[in-house]
Design a protein around this motif. Sequence first.
Motif, mmCIF file in Angstrom:
data_model
loop_
_atom_site.group_PDB
_atom_site.id
_atom_site.type_symbol
_atom_site.label_atom_id
_atom_site.label_comp_id
_atom_site.label_asym_id
_atom_site.label_seq_id
_atom_site.Cartn_x
_atom_site.Cartn_y
_atom_site.Cartn_z
ATOM 1 N N UNK A 1 0.900 0.569 11.271
ATOM 2 C CA UNK A 1 -0.189 0.365 12.228
ATOM 3 C C UNK A 1 -1.354 1.232 11.785
ATOM 4 N N UNK A 2 -2.356 0.618 11.176
ATOM 5 C CA UNK A 2 -3.466 1.369 10.585
ATOM 6 C C UNK A 2 -4.587 1.643 11.573
ATOM 7 N N UNK A 3 -4.484 1.143 12.790
ATOM 8 C CA UNK A 3 -5.547 1.313 13.786
ATOM 9 C C UNK A 3 -4.901 1.494 15.153
ATOM 10 N N UNK A 4 -4.125 2.565 15.277
ATOM 11 C CA UNK A 4 -3.290 2.759 16.459
ATOM 12 C C UNK A 4 -4.097 2.895 17.745
ATOM 13 N N UNK A 5 -5.338 3.382 17.648
ATOM 14 C CA UNK A 5 -6.165 3.495 18.852
ATOM 15 C C UNK A 5 -6.934 2.207 19.146
ATOM 16 N N UNK A 6 -6.738 1.181 18.304
ATOM 17 C CA UNK A 6 -7.283 -0.169 18.534
ATOM 18 C C UNK A 6 -8.791 -0.192 18.730
ATOM 19 N N UNK A 7 -9.501 0.695 17.977
ATOM 20 C CA UNK A 7 -10.961 0.681 18.094
ATOM 21 C C UNK A 7 -11.609 -0.158 16.996
ATOM 22 N N UNK A 8 -10.796 -0.962 16.294
ATOM 23 C CA UNK A 8 -11.264 -1.897 15.255
ATOM 24 C C UNK A 8 -11.879 -1.194 14.059
ATOM 25 N N UNK A 9 -11.399 0.031 13.747
ATOM 26 C CA UNK A 9 -11.942 0.757 12.602
ATOM 27 C C UNK A 9 -10.902 1.064 11.526
ATOM 28 N N UNK A 10 -9.631 1.006 11.844
ATOM 29 C CA UNK A 10 -8.590 1.414 10.906
ATOM 30 C C UNK A 10 -8.152 0.271 10.008
ATOM 31 N N UNK A 11 -8.369 0.397 8.703
ATOM 32 C CA UNK A 11 -8.004 -0.647 7.759
ATOM 33 C C UNK A 11 -6.687 -0.304 7.058
ATOM 34 N N UNK A 12 -5.980 -1.329 6.636
ATOM 35 C CA UNK A 12 -4.754 -1.172 5.870
ATOM 36 C C UNK A 12 -5.013 -1.656 4.453
ATOM 37 N N UNK B 1 -6.865 4.409 9.561
ATOM 38 C CA UNK B 1 -6.509 3.630 8.393
ATOM 39 C C UNK B 1 -5.324 4.171 7.616
ATOM 40 N N UNK B 2 -4.695 3.297 6.854
ATOM 41 C CA UNK B 2 -3.594 3.644 5.965
ATOM 42 C C UNK B 2 -3.923 3.121 4.575
ATOM 43 N N UNK B 3 -3.849 4.014 3.587
ATOM 44 C CA UNK B 3 -4.036 3.644 2.187
ATOM 45 C C UNK B 3 -2.695 3.834 1.490
ATOM 46 N N UNK B 4 -2.059 2.729 1.129
ATOM 47 C CA UNK B 4 -0.704 2.786 0.596
ATOM 48 C C UNK B 4 -0.702 2.451 -0.892
ATOM 49 N N UNK B 5 -0.327 3.430 -1.708
ATOM 50 C CA UNK B 5 -0.211 3.214 -3.140
ATOM 51 C C UNK B 5 1.144 3.759 -3.620
ATOM 52 N N UNK B 6 2.181 3.338 -2.885
ATOM 53 C CA UNK B 6 3.545 3.765 -3.195
ATOM 54 C C UNK B 6 4.504 2.715 -2.660
ATOM 55 N N UNK B 7 5.703 2.704 -3.200
ATOM 56 C CA UNK B 7 6.728 1.776 -2.735
ATOM 57 C C UNK B 7 7.415 2.336 -1.497
ATOM 58 N N UNK B 8 7.558 1.506 -0.471
ATOM 59 C CA UNK B 8 8.309 1.851 0.738
ATOM 60 C C UNK B 8 9.512 0.928 0.812
ATOM 61 N N UNK B 9 10.696 1.509 0.941
ATOM 62 C CA UNK B 9 11.925 0.714 0.883
ATOM 63 C C UNK B 9 12.896 1.148 1.969
ATOM 64 N N UNK B 10 13.513 0.166 2.627
ATOM 65 C CA UNK B 10 14.601 0.438 3.555
ATOM 66 C C UNK B 10 15.831 -0.358 3.118
ATOM 67 N N UNK B 11 16.955 -0.049 3.736
ATOM 68 C CA UNK B 11 18.200 -0.760 3.438
ATOM 69 C C UNK B 11 18.451 -1.808 4.516
ATOM 70 N N UNK B 12 17.548 -2.766 4.617
ATOM 71 C CA UNK B 12 17.703 -3.832 5.592
ATOM 72 C C UNK B 12 17.156 -3.518 6.963
ATOM 73 N N UNK B 13 16.343 -2.455 7.086
ATOM 74 C CA UNK B 13 15.737 -2.069 8.362
ATOM 75 C C UNK B 13 14.225 -2.312 8.320
ATOM 76 N N UNK B 14 13.576 -2.202 9.487
ATOM 77 C CA UNK B 14 12.171 -2.575 9.608
ATOM 78 C C UNK B 14 11.231 -1.575 8.948
ATOM 79 N N UNK B 15 10.090 -2.118 8.491
ATOM 80 C CA UNK B 15 8.943 -1.311 8.072
ATOM 81 C C UNK B 15 7.770 -1.714 8.955
#
Length: 265
Positions: free
Chosen positions: A52-63, A35-49
Motif C-alpha cells: 500500500x503505497x498511499x496508506x493515507x489515501x491522499x492520492x500522492x503515494x506512488x508504487x 510511496x514505495x520504491x521497490x527494487x528487490x525481490x519479495x518472496x513468500x511460501x504461498x502467503x500474501x504480499x
Amino acid sequence: DGNTDINSDAQISVSSTGSITASGTGTIDLSADEGIDLNAALTTAGQDITLDADADADASGTLDIDANGDLSTGGGTGGDIVLKSADLTIAAGGTLTAGTTAVIEFSTSNVTSDMLIGADAGAGNYDLDDTELAQIQAADVIRFGTTDGAASGTMTFRTATSPLSSEEIEINSSGTITLDDEGSAIALATGGTGTIDINLNFGSGGTLTVTNGDNTFADLSTTNLIDIDGTNGDIGSEANPVQFPTADNRLQITTTGGNIFIAGL
C-alpha cells in the motif's frame, strides 16, 4: 515463519541484490504514506504480499516496481498479491507471480481516482499499460478494484489484452467502467478462454459505457463466459451499445433496473 510488516508515514525504498523472503506462514506487508520504491525481490511460501503505497489515501503515494522488483508468492497454489497506490509503474524486468489459485489485485488508494488499463495516461495518473500488464506471470484472477466495489472513479479499458489468456479478469466498480476500442482493436480481451467478470452491483449501481459507438470492433471478447452483474446503472447506450463477437463467447447479464444495450458482430 513470522510476518514481515513495515509501515512508514513517509516513503519506503527497498533495494537488494538478493531476495527478501518470508518463510513458512509469513506474509509480507509494506505500507507507506508517500510511496514505495521497490527494487528487490519479495518472496513468500504461498502467503500474501500486500503493498500500500498511499496508506493515507491522499492520492500522492506512488508504487514503483523497478527492474529487480520481483514479487512472488512461491509458485504454488496460494498467495495473493495486493497492490494499492495513487499511481503505479512496473519497469521491464519487474514481475508479479501469484499462486495458481490466487489473485493479483490492483486498486487506487483514493476510491474516487480514475484508472486506465491498457494505455499510458502520463505521470500522476493511475495507469497500467500493456507492457506493464505483460509483467504478470501467474495468477488465477487478475482483479481491478476491490471486492467491496469501493472504486467510484472512472475505470477505462483501452485496447487491453490479458497477459494470462486462460485466467479470469474481474472488475469491481460503483462508478463508471468505460470500454474504449479506439476504433482499432478490442477494448478488453482475454486472448483465450479466461472469463470476464464485471461487477457493477454496488450501492446505487455503476454504469458500463462505450466510447466509440457502433463500429466493427468488439468491446469485450473471450472464448468463455462474459458475466456482467449490475443494479440500476445502464449497460451501454442506444448510440453506443456494448459489442461482442457473437461466435466467440457466452454472455450473461443481470440487472435490477438499468437499461441494457448490446450488439453482436
